[in-house]
Design a protein around this motif. Structure first.
Motif, PDB file in Angstrom:
ATOM      1  N   UNK A 127       0.835  -1.199   0.000  1.00  0.00           N
ATOM      2  CA  UNK A 127       0.000   0.000   0.000  1.00  0.00           C
ATOM      3  C   UNK A 127       0.871   1.249   0.000  1.00  0.00           C
ATOM      4  N   UNK A 128       1.927   1.232   0.773  1.00  0.00           N
ATOM      5  CA  UNK A 128       2.879   2.335   0.827  1.00  0.00           C
ATOM      6  C   UNK A 128       3.443   2.612  -0.570  1.00  0.00           C
ATOM      7  N   UNK A 129       3.888   1.562  -1.244  1.00  0.00           N
ATOM      8  CA  UNK A 129       4.436   1.686  -2.595  1.00  0.00           C
ATOM      9  C   UNK A 129       3.368   2.221  -3.556  1.00  0.00           C
ATOM     10  N   UNK A 130       2.162   1.699  -3.450  1.00  0.00           N
ATOM     11  CA  UNK A 130       1.071   2.117  -4.337  1.00  0.00           C
ATOM     12  C   UNK A 130       0.782   3.612  -4.203  1.00  0.00           C
ATOM     13  N   UNK A 131       0.731   4.109  -2.972  1.00  0.00           N
ATOM     14  CA  UNK A 131       0.399   5.517  -2.759  1.00  0.00           C
ATOM     15  C   UNK A 131       1.551   6.439  -3.161  1.00  0.00           C
ATOM     16  N   UNK A 132       2.784   6.006  -2.937  1.00  0.00           N
ATOM     17  CA  UNK A 132       3.921   6.805  -3.407  1.00  0.00           C
ATOM     18  C   UNK A 132       3.922   6.850  -4.927  1.00  0.00           C
ATOM     19  N   UNK A 133       3.556   5.745  -5.564  1.00  0.00           N
ATOM     20  CA  UNK A 133       3.479   5.745  -7.019  1.00  0.00           C
ATOM     21  C   UNK A 133       2.403   6.715  -7.510  1.00  0.00           C
ATOM     22  N   UNK A 134       1.289   6.805  -6.808  1.00  0.00           N
ATOM     23  CA  UNK A 134       0.256   7.773  -7.195  1.00  0.00           C
ATOM     24  C   UNK A 134       0.804   9.192  -7.137  1.00  0.00           C
ATOM     25  N   UNK A 135       1.611   9.465  -6.136  1.00  0.00           N
ATOM     26  CA  UNK A 135       2.261  10.781  -6.044  1.00  0.00           C
ATOM     27  C   UNK A 135       3.228  10.978  -7.207  1.00  0.00           C
ATOM     28  N   UNK A 136       3.984   9.933  -7.558  1.00  0.00           N
ATOM     29  CA  UNK A 136       4.914  10.018  -8.695  1.00  0.00           C
ATOM     30  C   UNK A 136       4.169  10.373  -9.971  1.00  0.00           C
ATOM     31  N   UNK A 137       2.986   9.829 -10.137  1.00  0.00           N
ATOM     32  CA  UNK A 137       2.209  10.086 -11.349  1.00  0.00           C
ATOM     33  C   UNK A 137       1.749  11.539 -11.442  1.00  0.00           C
ATOM     34  N   UNK A 138       1.816  12.258 -10.331  1.00  0.00           N
ATOM     35  CA  UNK A 138       1.486  13.686 -10.362  1.00  0.00           C
ATOM     36  C   UNK A 138       2.631  14.523 -10.918  1.00  0.00           C
ATOM     37  N   UNK A 139       3.782  13.877 -11.154  1.00  0.00           N
ATOM     38  CA  UNK A 139       4.906  14.573 -11.772  1.00  0.00           C
ATOM     39  C   UNK A 139       5.914  15.152 -10.798  1.00  0.00           C
ATOM     40  N   UNK A 140       5.900  14.682  -9.554  1.00  0.00           N
ATOM     41  CA  UNK A 140       6.850  15.198  -8.572  1.00  0.00           C
ATOM     42  C   UNK A 140       8.243  14.644  -8.847  1.00  0.00           C
ATOM     43  N   UNK A 141       9.250  15.276  -8.253  1.00  0.00           N
ATOM     44  CA  UNK A 141      10.627  14.799  -8.363  1.00  0.00           C
ATOM     45  C   UNK A 141      10.866  13.658  -7.384  1.00  0.00           C
ATOM     46  N   UNK A 142      12.004  12.997  -7.519  1.00  0.00           N
ATOM     47  CA  UNK A 142      12.360  11.924  -6.590  1.00  0.00           C
ATOM     48  C   UNK A 142      12.482  12.451  -5.171  1.00  0.00           C
ATOM     49  N   UNK A 143      13.059  13.628  -5.020  1.00  0.00           N
ATOM     50  CA  UNK A 143      13.200  14.209  -3.680  1.00  0.00           C
ATOM     51  C   UNK A 143      11.841  14.539  -3.076  1.00  0.00           C
ATOM     52  N   UNK A 144      10.944  15.079  -3.882  1.00  0.00           N
ATOM     53  CA  UNK A 144       9.596  15.383  -3.383  1.00  0.00           C
ATOM     54  C   UNK A 144       8.853  14.103  -3.010  1.00  0.00           C
ATOM     55  N   UNK A 145       9.002  13.066  -3.816  1.00  0.00           N
ATOM     56  CA  UNK A 145       8.363  11.787  -3.503  1.00  0.00           C
ATOM     57  C   UNK A 145       8.969  11.181  -2.231  1.00  0.00           C
ATOM     58  N   UNK A 146      10.279  11.357  -2.073  1.00  0.00           N
ATOM     59  CA  UNK A 146      10.945  10.886  -0.851  1.00  0.00           C
ATOM     60  C   UNK A 146      10.347  11.570   0.379  1.00  0.00           C
ATOM     61  N   UNK A 147      10.191  12.876   0.322  1.00  0.00           N
ATOM     62  CA  UNK A 147       9.622  13.616   1.458  1.00  0.00           C
ATOM     63  C   UNK A 147       8.185  13.185   1.727  1.00  0.00           C
ATOM     64  N   UNK A 148       7.434  12.956   0.657  1.00  0.00           N
ATOM     65  CA  UNK A 148       6.061  12.469   0.820  1.00  0.00           C
ATOM     66  C   UNK A 148       6.054  11.099   1.499  1.00  0.00           C
ATOM     67  N   UNK A 149       6.934  10.204   1.055  1.00  0.00           N
ATOM     68  CA  UNK A 149       7.003   8.860   1.626  1.00  0.00           C
ATOM     69  C   UNK A 149       7.350   8.908   3.119  1.00  0.00           C
ATOM     70  N   UNK A 150       8.267   9.798   3.480  1.00  0.00           N
ATOM     71  CA  UNK A 150       8.654   9.926   4.886  1.00  0.00           C
ATOM     72  C   UNK A 150       7.461  10.339   5.756  1.00  0.00           C
ATOM     73  N   UNK A 151       6.571  11.152   5.197  1.00  0.00           N
ATOM     74  CA  UNK A 151       5.404  11.606   5.963  1.00  0.00           C
ATOM     75  C   UNK A 151       4.246  10.616   5.894  1.00  0.00           C
ATOM     76  N   UNK A 152       4.232   9.768   4.879  1.00  0.00           N
ATOM     77  CA  UNK A 152       3.114   8.858   4.648  1.00  0.00           C
ATOM     78  C   UNK A 152       3.129   7.632   5.540  1.00  0.00           C
TER      79      UNK A 152
END
Length: 286
Positions: A127-152
């Motif tokens: 589920x964690x991977x799935x939701x981070x991937x949804x964020x990736x599909x919004x066009x964020x950078x790797x660093x932004x996705x990393x920060x999102x994952x840390x909070x998720x």
């Protein structure tokens, strides 16, 4: 996509799901009677869990630094950053191996590797991977996705029940005495994964059906509506998983996706495990 999203096989997502989301995955090894397997597709789930029921010795192995380096190098060589979401560090050394590999590779490559301790396991990691991937599909950078994952990760809730406590005892996650007493009294504890990724018993129930209903009670109590994606994994007990899924659909209108419990986690929890994963406000239990 501007970066690769990667994880390990303890996420328990199917190959088709990983391919559809374009997620790269490294397989962790498991052993049955000292025979090593690197790909669980080579052994059917019923065969694996039947061997456990018949007394087979099972164990697992984390990724090593060499395999982590090879895996990340192949991705970095394609000119993109990499975000790796790892199995909970308190349950495996895989995270630390990837951190060490990433630190070395980040000195050699212009593009970078980011590594996150998911503090998740099984479908929770999925589920964690799935939701981070949804964020990736919004066009964020790797660093932004990393920060999102840390909070998720604090919001990925895990609840599970097992049919026989001896497997948790064998892996040192429960005392042998508790396992024997539990079997005698037909105690089926409800367990969860805490904020650090540790397996914690939070309630004792008597009997299998009551323990399954406890899973439903928890999602009714703690689901926050942040994501409609709900995963259930099971150790060769589809009917029990289907019972939980049907109850959740009737009560909450959600349709959980039922997945097979992977052999790395299943080696330690055993056949008859049913686990539920969904989003909530916090992993902390009252």
């Amino acid at each position: 996509m501007d970066f690769f999203l990667a994880t390990d096989s303890t996420c328990d997502l199917t190959t088709d799901m990983l391919n559809e989301m374009d997620i790269r995955c490294i397989n962790l090894s498991f052993f049955v009677n000292d025979k090593e397997y690197r790909d669980q597709s080579t052994l059917g789930a019923k065969d694996f869990y039947d061997q456990m029921r018949n007394g087979a010795k099972t164990s697992t192995s984390m990724a090593n630094e060499s395999s982590a380096t090879d895996f990340l190098t192949e991705l970095l060589s394609q000119g993109k950053d990499v975000l790796f979401l790892a199995f909970a560090s308190v349950l495996s050394g895989t995270y630390n191996c990837f951190v060490n590999a990433a630190n070395a590779l980040n000195e050699k490559f212009d593009n970078k590797v980011y590594v996150v301790d998911s503090k998740c396991a099984s479908g929770g990691e999925g589920l964690f991977v799935t939701l981070v991937n949804e964020k990736r599909q919004e066009g964020v950078s790797a660093e932004q996705a990393y920060n999102y994952a840390e909070s998720l990760r604090e919001h990925i809730l895990h609840y599970f029940v097992v049919d026989d406590l001896k497997y948790l005892a064998r892996g040192g996650r429960l005392s042998r005495g508790s396992a024997i007493l539990g079997k005698i009294l037909n105690i089926k504890p409800l367990l969860h994964v805490d904020e650090e990724g540790r397996l914690i018993a939070i309630k004792k129930t008597m009997g299998r059906r009551k323990s399954l209903k406890c899973l439903v009670d928890k999602i009714e109590e703690r689901y926050n509506g942040e994501s409609k994606t709900v995963y259930i994994t099971h150790g060769d007990c589809y009917d029990d998983a289907k019972f939980v899924a049907d109850e959740i659909k009737d009560k909450l209108g959600l349709t959980p996706l039922i997945l097979s419990l992977g052999y790395v986690i299943g080696s330690h929890s055993g056949p008859g495990t049913v686990a539920l994963f969904f989003t909530g406000d916090t992993r902390k239990e009252d």
